[in-house]
Design a protein around this motif. Sequence first.
Motif, PDB file in Angstrom:
ATOM      1  N   VAL A   1       0.652  -1.247   0.037  1.00 11.11           N
ATOM      2  CA  VAL A   1      -0.008  -0.125  -0.131  1.00 11.11           C
ATOM      3  C   VAL A   1       0.952   1.028  -0.023  1.00 11.11           C
ATOM      4  O   VAL A   1       1.787   1.383   0.642  1.00 11.11           O
ATOM      5  CB  VAL A   1      -0.613  -0.104   1.397  1.00 11.11           C
ATOM      6  CG1 VAL A   1      -1.760   1.173   1.309  1.00 11.11           C
ATOM      7  CG2 VAL A   1      -1.824  -1.292   1.187  1.00 11.11           C
ATOM      8  N   LEU A   2       0.734   2.173  -0.881  1.00 17.59           N
ATOM      9  CA  LEU A   2       1.429   3.444  -0.991  1.00 17.59           C
ATOM     10  C   LEU A   2       0.736   4.524  -1.037  1.00 17.59           C
ATOM     11  O   LEU A   2       0.025   5.074  -1.839  1.00 17.59           O
ATOM     12  CB  LEU A   2       2.013   3.518  -2.457  1.00 17.59           C
ATOM     13  CG  LEU A   2       2.999   2.424  -2.623  1.00 17.59           C
ATOM     14  CD1 LEU A   2       2.255   1.391  -3.588  1.00 17.59           C
ATOM     15  CD2 LEU A   2       4.276   2.916  -3.598  1.00 17.59           C
ATOM     16  N   PRO A   3       0.366   5.018   0.495  1.00 13.13           N
ATOM     17  CA  PRO A   3      -0.315   6.095   0.432  1.00 13.13           C
ATOM     18  C   PRO A   3       0.060   7.417   0.244  1.00 13.13           C
ATOM     19  O   PRO A   3       1.154   7.584  -0.152  1.00 13.13           O
ATOM     20  CB  PRO A   3      -0.542   6.209   2.254  1.00 13.13           C
ATOM     21  CG  PRO A   3       0.822   5.650   2.800  1.00 13.13           C
ATOM     22  CD  PRO A   3       0.916   4.530   1.532  1.00 13.13           C
ATOM     23  N   GLY A   4      -0.958   8.370  -0.227  1.00 17.59           N
ATOM     24  CA  GLY A   4      -0.400   9.549  -1.057  1.00 17.59           C
ATOM     25  C   GLY A   4      -0.417  10.729   0.139  1.00 17.59           C
ATOM     26  O   GLY A   4      -0.074  11.959  -0.380  1.00 17.59           O
ATOM     27  N   SER A   5      -0.926  10.419   1.377  1.00 20.48           N
ATOM     28  CA  SER A   5      -0.864  11.615   2.229  1.00 20.48           C
ATOM     29  C   SER A   5      -0.663  11.057   3.498  1.00 20.48           C
ATOM     30  O   SER A   5      -0.841   9.723   3.803  1.00 20.48           O
ATOM     31  CB  SER A   5      -2.153  12.530   2.149  1.00 20.48           C
ATOM     32  OG  SER A   5      -3.363  11.454   2.577  1.00 20.48           O
ATOM     33  N   VAL A   6      -0.588  11.811   4.675  1.00 19.38           N
ATOM     34  CA  VAL A   6      -0.398  11.318   6.106  1.00 19.38           C
ATOM     35  C   VAL A   6      -1.569  10.861   6.426  1.00 19.38           C
ATOM     36  O   VAL A   6      -1.942   9.866   7.146  1.00 19.38           O
ATOM     37  CB  VAL A   6       0.180  12.320   6.878  1.00 19.38           C
ATOM     38  CG1 VAL A   6       0.268  12.200   8.264  1.00 19.38           C
ATOM     39  CG2 VAL A   6       1.449  12.975   6.343  1.00 19.38           C
ATOM     40  N   ASP A   7      -2.664  11.656   5.965  1.00 17.70           N
ATOM     41  CA  ASP A   7      -3.976  11.259   6.424  1.00 17.70           C
ATOM     42  C   ASP A   7      -4.477   9.586   5.912  1.00 17.70           C
ATOM     43  O   ASP A   7      -4.818   9.000   6.610  1.00 17.70           O
ATOM     44  CB  ASP A   7      -5.058  12.218   5.778  1.00 17.70           C
ATOM     45  CG  ASP A   7      -5.186  13.429   6.644  1.00 17.70           C
ATOM     46  OD1 ASP A   7      -4.436  13.381   7.874  1.00 17.70           O
ATOM     47  OD2 ASP A   7      -5.771  14.485   6.178  1.00 17.70           O
ATOM     48  N   GLU A   8      -3.955   9.514   4.585  1.00 13.14           N
ATOM     49  CA  GLU A   8      -4.334   8.411   4.193  1.00 13.14           C
ATOM     50  C   GLU A   8      -3.480   7.298   4.751  1.00 13.14           C
ATOM     51  O   GLU A   8      -3.957   6.016   5.315  1.00 13.14           O
ATOM     52  CB  GLU A   8      -3.930   7.953   2.642  1.00 13.14           C
ATOM     53  CG  GLU A   8      -4.856   8.633   1.712  1.00 13.14           C
ATOM     54  CD  GLU A   8      -4.493   8.935   0.485  1.00 13.14           C
ATOM     55  OE1 GLU A   8      -4.871   9.418  -0.546  1.00 13.14           O
ATOM     56  OE2 GLU A   8      -3.800   7.755  -0.049  1.00 13.14           O
ATOM     57  N   ALA A   9      -2.272   7.339   5.247  1.00 16.63           N
ATOM     58  CA  ALA A   9      -1.454   6.518   5.813  1.00 16.63           C
ATOM     59  C   ALA A   9      -2.091   6.208   7.231  1.00 16.63           C
ATOM     60  O   ALA A   9      -2.028   4.994   7.725  1.00 16.63           O
ATOM     61  CB  ALA A   9       0.114   7.124   6.120  1.00 16.63           C
ATOM     62  N   SER A  10      -2.545   7.534   8.003  1.00 11.26           N
ATOM     63  CA  SER A  10      -3.072   7.123   9.212  1.00 11.26           C
ATOM     64  C   SER A  10      -4.323   6.252   9.220  1.00 11.26           C
ATOM     65  O   SER A  10      -4.816   5.360   9.882  1.00 11.26           O
ATOM     66  CB  SER A  10      -3.736   8.440   9.721  1.00 11.26           C
ATOM     67  OG  SER A  10      -4.601   8.266  10.800  1.00 11.26           O
ATOM     68  N   GLU A  11      -5.122   6.548   8.137  1.00 14.86           N
ATOM     69  CA  GLU A  11      -6.477   5.631   7.811  1.00 14.86           C
ATOM     70  C   GLU A  11      -6.127   4.051   7.466  1.00 14.86           C
ATOM     71  O   GLU A  11      -6.709   3.268   8.208  1.00 14.86           O
ATOM     72  CB  GLU A  11      -7.250   6.226   6.765  1.00 14.86           C
ATOM     73  CG  GLU A  11      -8.024   7.335   6.948  1.00 14.86           C
ATOM     74  CD  GLU A  11      -9.008   7.209   8.389  1.00 14.86           C
ATOM     75  OE1 GLU A  11      -9.734   6.284   8.306  1.00 14.86           O
ATOM     76  OE2 GLU A  11      -8.670   8.175   9.228  1.00 14.86           O
ATOM     77  N   VAL A  12      -5.065   4.025   6.762  1.00 16.15           N
ATOM     78  CA  VAL A  12      -4.697   2.645   6.587  1.00 16.15           C
ATOM     79  C   VAL A  12      -4.211   1.979   7.966  1.00 16.15           C
ATOM     80  O   VAL A  12      -4.597   0.823   8.127  1.00 16.15           O
ATOM     81  CB  VAL A  12      -3.443   2.471   5.421  1.00 16.15           C
ATOM     82  CG1 VAL A  12      -2.802   1.099   5.344  1.00 16.15           C
ATOM     83  CG2 VAL A  12      -3.969   3.022   4.279  1.00 16.15           C
TER      84      VAL A  12
END
Lengths: 355, 496
Positions: B62-73
Amino acid sequence: MADRAADLTELLIDRVRRAGERQQALAVTGNGTKHFLGRQATGEPLSVADHAGVVEYEPTELVLTVRAGTTLAEIDAVLEGSRQALGSDPPTFGGRATIGGTLAANLSGPPRPWSGSLRDHVLGVRVINGHGEHLRFGGRVMKNVAGYDVSRLMAGSYGVLGLVTEVTVRVHARAEHTTTRALKLGPDEALAAMIRFGAVHSPLCGLAWDGRTVYARFAGSAAAVDAAARELGGEAADDERFWTSIREQTHEFFGGDEPLWRFSVPPAAAPALPDARWLFDWGGAQRWLRGDYEIARLEDIARKMGGHVSLYRGGDRTGEVQHSRDAVQQRIHRALKASFDPRGILNPGRLYGWL
Amino acid sequence: MQHEVQAEAGGTAAGLRHDWREVAAGLRAIVDSRFIVADAETMRPYECDGLPMYREMPQLVVLPGSVDEASEVLRYCHARRIPVVARGGGTGLSAGATPHKDGIVLSLSRLDRILDIDPAARSARVEPGVTNLAISEAAQAYGLYYAPDPSSQIACTIGGNVAENSGGVHCLKYGLTIHNLLEVRLLTVEGDELVVGSGGYDAAGLDLLALITGSEGLLGVVVEVTVRLLPVPPAAQLVVAAFGTSRGAGEAVSGVITEGIVPAGLEMMDNAAIRAAEDFVGAGYPVDAAALLLCELDGTPEEVASGRERVVEVFRAFGASEIRVSRSEAERQLLWKGRKAAFPAVGRIAPDYYCMDGTIPRKALADVLTAIGEMSERYGLRVANVFHAGDGNMHPLILFDANQPGDFAKAEAFGGDILELCVRHGGCITGEHGVGIEKLRQVPLQFNEAELVQLGNIKIAFDPFETLNPGKGIPILHRCQEYRALARAGRDGADG
Ligand SMILES: Cc1cc2nc3c(=O)[nH]c(=O)nc-3n(C[C@H](O)[C@H](O)[C@H](O)COP(=O)(O)OP(=O)(O)OC[C@H]3O[C@@H](n4cnc5c(N)ncnc54)[C@H](O)[C@@H]3O)c2cc1C
């Protein structure tokens, strides 16, 4: 020195174990030179001061291992023979501060931005956790990434995680020469000048403003120090006296009973509270403020500056004196505390009321 | 696509079953589906880090595009107890970024922006996927640079550097990653933001910055880093000295440091490394020397001049057979080139090499090098040594051929012996590469059981279900179980 050497490890372990069994809070101290610091201690006093002496000193490795009760004066006497010293030049409180207490408070002197802090130089510790287990972390070498860096975690921990019995530090060669220049400047120009001096490479090892004058100190070979001093300009100043008065807080700025606040901020942060009484050290990164303030108000200011504030001396020591931590930080602090000291017997409340 | 999560790599994800199709769909609701990789071919490059002898395929990358996405993951995976392995540039040398076969790889490579450079405060705020070198390149315009310089600096990321507390040639004078960090923003395993450090030179409360630096992705995911920048020194000069014995060179290293000289870097190469490097780049090294020392002085012209004179004096006193001082920037670069290309150069003389990373007191350099030479004969495997001598950080490169059955096992046993040797001489098993999976077996050489339990309990304080990079860094002991149950009970209470 030799007659002060004593290994009280077993006794200290025993005290911690018994306190654990009785759920008795302990207030761990060295020589008590920093009683004024942190929140008021509660609990049964347990002094580490007599657990003292050099365990190992290898001048060629620049590594020193001492028991935690060894005083900075004793350490200085040992290192002097090899023209070495603690690089962070911590306040000695008349030479009586112990290395254990100095690590627990992580206090550094004026060279800190260039030399690093005791936290930066600590290589290993032995520590008694709340279970009364005597544990060893880190070692005697410069680079070591096996396991978490518990040695550095002890720096500035105010003893809430464990009782440090032994400290191994990297020591530094004493500077061949030092020299100090002085420039009379007001607060805004002082800060601008400090930013300018810090922006280029030079043998700087001190940069402070005492409300009237910027002092810049250089250390190194005679040629390097002279060239840097010439380049900076200003007037020659007494080299040793000023810096000792800043390190030991004997400078007149620190006199009187008014609360003393410590701001740790980015060196270039814009000056706040322009009418208040300030002293800048560490090239602007450590700022001292005198006066009666609400900690919450100063926290707001410090946060906007990009750093944090603490009530260093005076004021109400039963309330919080350190910059507050948010909910996630508090959760991790509590969990870490529980992982070292599940019964909460080691210096409870010394760092924060909730820890 | 049902997979059973195994207990063997640690973690309490054991026994949980996941429908990976469902997980992928769930994650697609968080991250653009182009950046959820589920097919084996595209996932292949993620199966190992810079130590390719350890390989494992993850379930998803998984390659999140933002910190928020990383947090949700993270939040999503935490709720399902799915193991998460953070990954930067994948250049690690201890199998720290090796995937978990029942988990996901969380690659931070898309978070690669330099957010801010503050020349007055002399700091840079960057995302975790920014490469080490990119920071210095961006700071150059202000006459500043980021000091720690791992040889992998074009490819390794600052997030990985924080996770490993990486070092480099110039760390002798300017410190490791930990000494050059101001503030780090992490995501906890639950996906919560945790700020450690501050814009000043210390922070309020416990020094969590020190704790997470070098924690190998076991305590949290680094999503933003503020580093300290230093003014570029106006002058630098390199002194290169040849020695007839490695003992002589080892003693000269101690000699320099004992003199109170603080070189910017002090590196050593043995004969095998000298020859390989000379063949490769032609830096003009004396190929008959038993050992070469490269000692760099930097600072103002006056600092460099006095340092250089003293270093030359020490090298002479310790019997250097040849001393060369760089007279121009071009010559300095050329002389460094051999050292910098030493790893790939050694790569040309053997099919494979295995890089060790023990640190020892400087005084033991000569003895340890001699002992490694003897082991090399016993194992029948060649060794080249090129390393950070000034801080005693050894990097023996064991040469082997992965296509020869049993050769790597032999190299690994040899490597293990070297680490034991380092510990016997008062040193440690890893100076800058980390434990990862590779050195798990050697960790008990340095820590007794009570110490390992304490380390395990620190892990649980951050990550009660041990789903962050499970099976790395700290061997898991049964005695941790008791505290683990308590910590979890406390955490669940607090959450609920
Ligand atoms: C040729 C070569 C030379 C090298 N030279 C040096 C050297 O001189 N000095 C040195 O110290 N090292 C050196 N290394 C090792 C390596 O480059 C460093 O360890 C580097 O810091 C790894 O960074 P990375 O981004 O590649 O991390 P990765 O390999 O992707 O990951 C390393 C570890 O960090 C964790 N991690 C990565 N990103 C994050 C994040 N954002 N948050 C939390 N955890 C994370 C991973 O889970 C893993 O445990 C070298 C490697 C090679 C191949």
